[in-house]
Design an enzyme around this catalytic site. Sequence first.
Site, PDB file in Angstrom:
ATOM      1  N   HIS A 125       0.846  -1.197   0.000  1.00 37.97           N
ATOM      2  CA  HIS A 125       0.000   0.000   0.000  1.00 37.97           C
ATOM      3  C   HIS A 125       0.879   1.243   0.000  1.00 37.97           C
ATOM      4  CE1 HIS A 125      -2.060   3.243   2.456  1.00 37.97           C
ATOM      5  NE2 HIS A 125      -2.826   3.146   1.379  1.00 37.97           N
ATOM      6  N   SER A 126       0.564   2.205  -0.868  1.00 42.11           N
ATOM      7  CA  SER A 126       1.240   3.493  -0.902  1.00 42.11           C
ATOM      8  C   SER A 126       2.748   3.297  -1.100  1.00 42.11           C
ATOM      9  CB  SER A 126       0.922   4.273   0.378  1.00 42.11           C
ATOM     10  OG  SER A 126       1.287   5.611   0.268  1.00 42.11           O
ATOM     11  N   LEU A 127       3.588   3.786  -0.171  1.00 45.19           N
ATOM     12  CA  LEU A 127       5.034   3.583  -0.294  1.00 45.19           C
ATOM     13  C   LEU A 127       5.365   2.101  -0.394  1.00 45.19           C
ATOM     14  CD1 LEU A 127       7.979   4.642  -0.142  1.00 45.19           C
ATOM     15  CD2 LEU A 127       7.807   4.391   2.338  1.00 45.19           C
TER      16      LEU A 127
END
Length: 321
Positions: A125-127
């Site tokens: 998720h995300s980074l």
Amino acid sequence: MFRTTSKLFTSSAPVAVSAKIVLIRWSHTEVKIPVAWGHIAGKWWNNDGRRPILAVHGWQDNANSFDAVVPLMSSKLPVLAIDLPGHGRSSYFPEGFPYHRMTAIIALKSIMEHFDWQKVSLMGHSLGGQTCLLFSTVFPEQVDSLATLDILAPIPMNSSRFVKSGGKTIDEFLKRDAQKPETAPTHTLEELVEMIKKSPISPVSEVAAKALVERGSVKCENGKFRWTRDPKLKGIPLSGWTEHDILKFCEEIKTNVLCIKAESSSYFSKKEFFEECWSVIKRVAKTSDLRYAPGGHDFHLEHPEIIAPILDEFFRKHYNI
């Protein structure tokens, strides 16, 4: 071969995944994986002796990022959600050493080496999604499936931006590197929850914020709490790549790819660049699937009942032990 992990287990507990979802399907086991700089902490869901799907959280989050979505996935899918270095309950990097995208890749590779995994299945998720995609470009033959949540590729950095902000970034790093955990400001749990809820990237609900605070804070002698994450993480990354570089990275993808994009979230750079990256991945990947789902950046915490079946379908098809 899969090395024994019995010495890593420290506790096991069921998790209530959200205020709306009360069904508890299975529990997790806390683990500590030894690495050169200390340990990587994690939550091993449904450990049954098989190589798990490796789940990687976003910037300044922790393994609890997956507390809502993983229990709603198939009980036949083992998942190891880790705390990246400097996050949650994992060791900090030594003083003087900054965090950047490649060190996160080193952390994932260190986990593979420890367990002697020849292949890895990734969910980020995300980074964490950026990290998993980059890992898939530098170790393309070792990834059998890749799922990213609300992000696809690293956010581009151009030379003019670096020239303008590079010096300030280094000064900020040195300032935070000198900070000691015992001198960090303390807050009530309610204050920490409010900080998470007011995130400039994507405000989250009370339930989601409490999940991240639970693993990301520690009680102090004064009865209040401080963040456990390394202060150095708050600085801007000291490295990055141009759009051209990132597109070249995408050309190296050889695995099965799923990207679930939140409908109410930013593209973090430009929508056109996201679409360009996806067109490259769609052309070179073994299989590719782009889905859009309701919610903001943390939709896997806010709407796990929507995200879990999509992940479940993908990994049941492409996860191989």
